[in-house]
Motif scaffolding. Structure first.
Motif, PDB file in Angstrom:
ATOM      1  N   ASN A 129       8.123   7.136   9.745  1.00 26.50           N
ATOM      2  CA  ASN A 129       8.362   6.413   8.501  1.00 26.50           C
ATOM      3  C   ASN A 129       8.594   7.447   7.405  1.00 26.50           C
ATOM      4  OD1 ASN A 129       7.905   5.085   5.927  1.00 26.50           O
ATOM      5  ND2 ASN A 129       7.108   3.348   7.091  1.00 26.50           N
ATOM      6  N   GLU A 130       9.811   7.554   6.976  1.00 28.87           N
ATOM      7  CA  GLU A 130      10.187   8.598   6.017  1.00 28.87           C
ATOM      8  C   GLU A 130       9.340   8.542   4.749  1.00 28.87           C
ATOM      9  OE1 GLU A 130      14.231  10.453   3.962  1.00 28.87           O
ATOM     10  OE2 GLU A 130      14.236   8.404   4.745  1.00 28.87           O
ATOM     11  N   ASP A 131       8.990   7.332   4.315  1.00 30.52           N
ATOM     12  CA  ASP A 131       8.249   7.169   3.064  1.00 30.52           C
ATOM     13  C   ASP A 131       6.904   7.877   3.075  1.00 30.52           C
ATOM     14  OD1 ASP A 131       9.993   5.431   1.447  1.00 30.52           O
ATOM     15  OD2 ASP A 131       9.691   4.012   3.065  1.00 30.52           O
ATOM     16  N   ILE A 132       6.224   7.882   4.214  1.00 25.51           N
ATOM     17  CA  ILE A 132       4.899   8.497   4.247  1.00 25.51           C
ATOM     18  C   ILE A 132       4.868   9.837   4.972  1.00 25.51           C
ATOM     19  CG2 ILE A 132       3.766   6.245   4.116  1.00 25.51           C
ATOM     20  CD1 ILE A 132       2.931   6.624   7.041  1.00 25.51           C
ATOM     21  N   HIS A 133       5.878  10.143   5.772  1.00 28.95           N
ATOM     22  CA  HIS A 133       5.828  11.365   6.569  1.00 28.95           C
ATOM     23  C   HIS A 133       6.547  12.553   5.927  1.00 28.95           C
ATOM     24  CE1 HIS A 133       5.006   8.515  10.098  1.00 28.95           C
ATOM     25  NE2 HIS A 133       3.919   9.267   9.949  1.00 28.95           N
ATOM     26  N   LYS A 134       7.615  12.304   5.205  1.00 24.17           N
ATOM     27  CA  LYS A 134       8.415  13.438   4.701  1.00 24.17           C
ATOM     28  C   LYS A 134       7.644  14.307   3.709  1.00 24.17           C
ATOM     29  CE  LYS A 134      10.711  10.891   0.930  1.00 24.17           C
ATOM     30  NZ  LYS A 134      12.019  10.476   0.373  1.00 24.17           N
ATOM     31  N   PHE A 185       0.828  -1.207   0.000  1.00 22.05           N
ATOM     32  CA  PHE A 185       0.000   0.000   0.000  1.00 22.05           C
ATOM     33  C   PHE A 185       0.864   1.260   0.000  1.00 22.05           C
ATOM     34  CE2 PHE A 185      -3.166  -2.922   2.111  1.00 22.05           C
ATOM     35  CZ  PHE A 185      -4.086  -2.903   1.071  1.00 22.05           C
ATOM     36  N   VAL A 186       1.919   1.259   0.818  1.00 25.35           N
ATOM     37  CA  VAL A 186       2.792   2.433   0.887  1.00 25.35           C
ATOM     38  C   VAL A 186       3.492   2.667  -0.439  1.00 25.35           C
ATOM     39  CG1 VAL A 186       4.719   3.527   2.103  1.00 25.35           C
ATOM     40  CG2 VAL A 186       3.131   2.065   3.364  1.00 25.35           C
ATOM     41  N   SER A 187       4.031   1.595  -1.024  1.00 23.89           N
ATOM     42  CA  SER A 187       4.730   1.741  -2.305  1.00 23.89           C
ATOM     43  C   SER A 187       3.764   2.155  -3.408  1.00 23.89           C
ATOM     44  CB  SER A 187       5.450   0.445  -2.680  1.00 23.89           C
ATOM     45  OG  SER A 187       4.539  -0.630  -2.788  1.00 23.89           O
ATOM     46  N   ASP A 188       2.514   1.683  -3.327  1.00 27.14           N
ATOM     47  CA  ASP A 188       1.506   2.070  -4.312  1.00 27.14           C
ATOM     48  C   ASP A 188       1.178   3.552  -4.186  1.00 27.14           C
ATOM     49  OD1 ASP A 188      -0.513   1.632  -6.337  1.00 27.14           O
ATOM     50  OD2 ASP A 188      -2.005   1.726  -4.750  1.00 27.14           O
ATOM     51  N   SER A 240      -1.994  13.010  11.552  1.00 27.75           N
ATOM     52  CA  SER A 240      -1.075  11.877  11.425  1.00 27.75           C
ATOM     53  C   SER A 240      -1.820  10.575  11.169  1.00 27.75           C
ATOM     54  CB  SER A 240      -0.214  11.751  12.687  1.00 27.75           C
ATOM     55  OG  SER A 240       0.674  12.838  12.800  1.00 27.75           O
ATOM     56  N   VAL A 241      -3.020  10.450  11.730  1.00 22.69           N
ATOM     57  CA  VAL A 241      -3.831   9.254  11.473  1.00 22.69           C
ATOM     58  C   VAL A 241      -4.257   9.227  10.012  1.00 22.69           C
ATOM     59  CG1 VAL A 241      -5.996   8.079  12.012  1.00 22.69           C
ATOM     60  CG2 VAL A 241      -4.596   9.007  13.857  1.00 22.69           C
ATOM     61  N   PHE A 242      -4.670  10.388   9.495  1.00 26.95           N
ATOM     62  CA  PHE A 242      -4.994  10.476   8.069  1.00 26.95           C
ATOM     63  C   PHE A 242      -3.807  10.043   7.211  1.00 26.95           C
ATOM     64  CE2 PHE A 242      -3.984  13.511   4.602  1.00 26.95           C
ATOM     65  CZ  PHE A 242      -4.774  12.951   3.608  1.00 26.95           C
ATOM     66  N   VAL A 243      -2.626  10.545   7.507  1.00 26.67           N
ATOM     67  CA  VAL A 243      -1.418  10.195   6.746  1.00 26.67           C
ATOM     68  C   VAL A 243      -1.161   8.693   6.816  1.00 26.67           C
ATOM     69  CG1 VAL A 243       1.099  10.487   6.637  1.00 26.67           C
ATOM     70  CG2 VAL A 243      -0.376  12.485   6.995  1.00 26.67           C
ATOM     71  N   SER A 244      -1.425   8.101   7.981  1.00 21.38           N
ATOM     72  CA  SER A 244      -1.140   6.675   8.190  1.00 21.38           C
ATOM     73  C   SER A 244      -2.073   5.756   7.412  1.00 21.38           C
ATOM     74  CB  SER A 244      -1.206   6.327   9.679  1.00 21.38           C
ATOM     75  OG  SER A 244      -2.548   6.303  10.139  1.00 21.38           O
ATOM     76  N   PHE A 245      -3.154   6.312   6.854  1.00 22.46           N
ATOM     77  CA  PHE A 245      -4.035   5.498   6.016  1.00 22.46           C
ATOM     78  C   PHE A 245      -3.280   4.884   4.842  1.00 22.46           C
ATOM     79  CE2 PHE A 245      -8.447   7.522   7.023  1.00 22.46           C
ATOM     80  CZ  PHE A 245      -8.441   6.867   8.245  1.00 22.46           C
ATOM     81  N   GLN A 246      -2.135   5.442   4.509  1.00 23.63           N
ATOM     82  CA  GLN A 246      -1.341   4.919   3.391  1.00 23.63           C
ATOM     83  C   GLN A 246      -0.760   3.542   3.688  1.00 23.63           C
ATOM     84  OE1 GLN A 246       0.943   8.403   1.291  1.00 23.63           O
ATOM     85  NE2 GLN A 246       0.546   8.978   3.417  1.00 23.63           N
ATOM     86  N   LYS A 286      -3.734   3.506  -3.568  1.00 24.35           N
ATOM     87  CA  LYS A 286      -3.544   4.896  -3.971  1.00 24.35           C
ATOM     88  C   LYS A 286      -4.861   5.577  -4.327  1.00 24.35           C
ATOM     89  CE  LYS A 286      -0.972   7.791  -7.264  1.00 24.35           C
ATOM     90  NZ  LYS A 286      -0.310   8.635  -6.251  1.00 24.35           N
ATOM     91  N   SER A 287      -5.700   4.915  -5.113  1.00 23.78           N
ATOM     92  CA  SER A 287      -6.975   5.524  -5.514  1.00 23.78           C
ATOM     93  C   SER A 287      -7.879   5.762  -4.307  1.00 23.78           C
ATOM     94  CB  SER A 287      -7.687   4.640  -6.538  1.00 23.78           C
ATOM     95  OG  SER A 287      -7.963   3.359  -5.990  1.00 23.78           O
ATOM     96  N   GLN A 288      -7.859   4.823  -3.348  1.00 23.13           N
ATOM     97  CA  GLN A 288      -8.666   4.971  -2.138  1.00 23.13           C
ATOM     98  C   GLN A 288      -8.157   6.130  -1.285  1.00 23.13           C
ATOM     99  OE1 GLN A 288      -7.959   0.883  -0.814  1.00 23.13           O
ATOM    100  NE2 GLN A 288     -10.153   0.470  -0.970  1.00 23.13           N
ATOM    101  N   PHE A 289      -6.842   6.190  -1.115  1.00 21.15           N
ATOM    102  CA  PHE A 289      -6.264   7.261  -0.299  1.00 21.15           C
ATOM    103  C   PHE A 289      -6.494   8.627  -0.948  1.00 21.15           C
ATOM    104  CE2 PHE A 289      -2.771  10.077   0.976  1.00 21.15           C
ATOM    105  CZ  PHE A 289      -2.943  10.059   2.354  1.00 21.15           C
TER     106      PHE A 289
END
Length: 309
Positions: free
Chosen positions: A250-255, A200-203, A270-276, A281-284
């Motif tokens: 997590n640098e991938d989703i926070h930076k 999910f994160v990479s997507d 931060s909770v919204f960001v963590s949905f990743q 990708k389309s859902q987020f």
């Protein structure tokens, strides 16, 4: 000392005395809004953004209207609805992944989730938590078995020698059950679940992950999501809510959101960001756009200084 009960007419007059702008034409609308939404929930929680800094008598800034307070209240209600619908998707996909990986691991023992030895824990306190979880699972099965209505657990008990596979049981687990079930999963299963979540994160980032999603990050993140879900479902104030856990960086989703390693990650954003971790990708992007729309609507409804708050 307990405060005296005030009828709605008195509530409106109190607001006017405290500097809230309410015209004669607006009074009936304000009364109806307070009746439908509770004075305490609207005023005591959402009007704080408009309080005068230069007064100690609970007065509001000049030219603050009831519509300003209502706009913030409506914004909070909107983002709670967005969170609730989004968390349903988060829960569904997290549950589906765990269900598959768990059943894959224990495919020769469909009652494995009822046995203490199939969980991993580190001390007596955690052992108590596992036993409590097993008791809750047993109660779910018993309640569904005794239910007068037909359901999949009852069906499997009657047609499968009393065995309820985890992929069937999982449909009846709440996000609260799921948090603890993940917490005490065997390490081998957790690694596979985390690898699935890494997709999910990479997507979302459209790039190869630079770091592994660890067990602690997943557990604390889903626990914070559970807290936000409960706040939203019970219609409590979400703005300024602080979750219990400061989730790992997590640098991938926070930076990309300019969240640094030493920043708190206990807030609603931060909770919204963590949905990743849990949404494609389309859902987020859909969640992101819905939040953006709500934020833009608020921006046009109140003055900039209050919007920044």
């Amino acid at each position: 000392m307990a405060k005296d009960f005030k009828v709605i007419d008195e509530q409106v007059e109190l607001l006017i005395k405290r500097n809230i702008v309410i015209t004669d034409n607006e009074k009936e609308h304000v009364k109806r809004y307070l009746l439908n939404n509770n004075y305490y929930c609207v005023i005591n929680q959402y009007s704080k953004f408009f309080m005068s800094k230069n007064d100690t008598k609970d007065l509001y800034d000049n030219n603050v209207s009831f519509e300003n307070i209502k706009a913030v209240h409506q914004f909070d209600k909107t983002i709670k609805r967005i969170f609730l619908t989004s968390i349903i998707e988060v829960e569904h996909q997290f549950k589906s992944i765990i269900s598959y990986r768990y059943t894959e691991h224990f495919n020769n023992d469909l009652n494995s989730y009822l046995k203490l030895e199939n969980y991993e824990y580190n001390n007596d306190e955690e052992e108590k938590e596992v036993k409590k979880l097993i008791r809750k699972i047993k109660k779910i099965i018993q309640d569904k078995q005794n239910d007068n209505n037909q359901n999949s657990i009852k069906h499997y008990i009657n047609t499968n020698s009393g065995v309820v596979p985890f992929w069937v049981l999982s449909n009846y687990l709440t996000i609260g059950h799921l948090v603890y079930f993940y917490k005490f999963l065997p390490t081998e299963i957790k690694k596979k679940v985390n690898k699935d979540l890494a997709y999910f994160v990479s997507d979302n980032k459209q790039a190869k992950l630079s770091q592994y999603i660890n067990n602690n990050a997943v557990y604390l993140t889903i626990e914070n999501i559970r807290q936000i879900r409960n706040i939203s479902a019970h219609n409590n104030m979400l703005l300024n809510y602080k979750c219990e856990y400061n989730t790992p960086y997590n640098e991938d989703i926070h930076k990309i959101y300019n969240i640094k390693n030493n920043d708190t990650r206990q807030n609603v954003f931060s909770v919204f960001v963590s949905f990743q971790y849990f949404l494609e990708k389309s859902q987020f992007n859909n969640v992101h756009n819905r939040f953006r729309k709500a934020i833009n609507k608020l921006k046009t409804a109140i003055d900039e200084e209050y919007f920044k708050k």
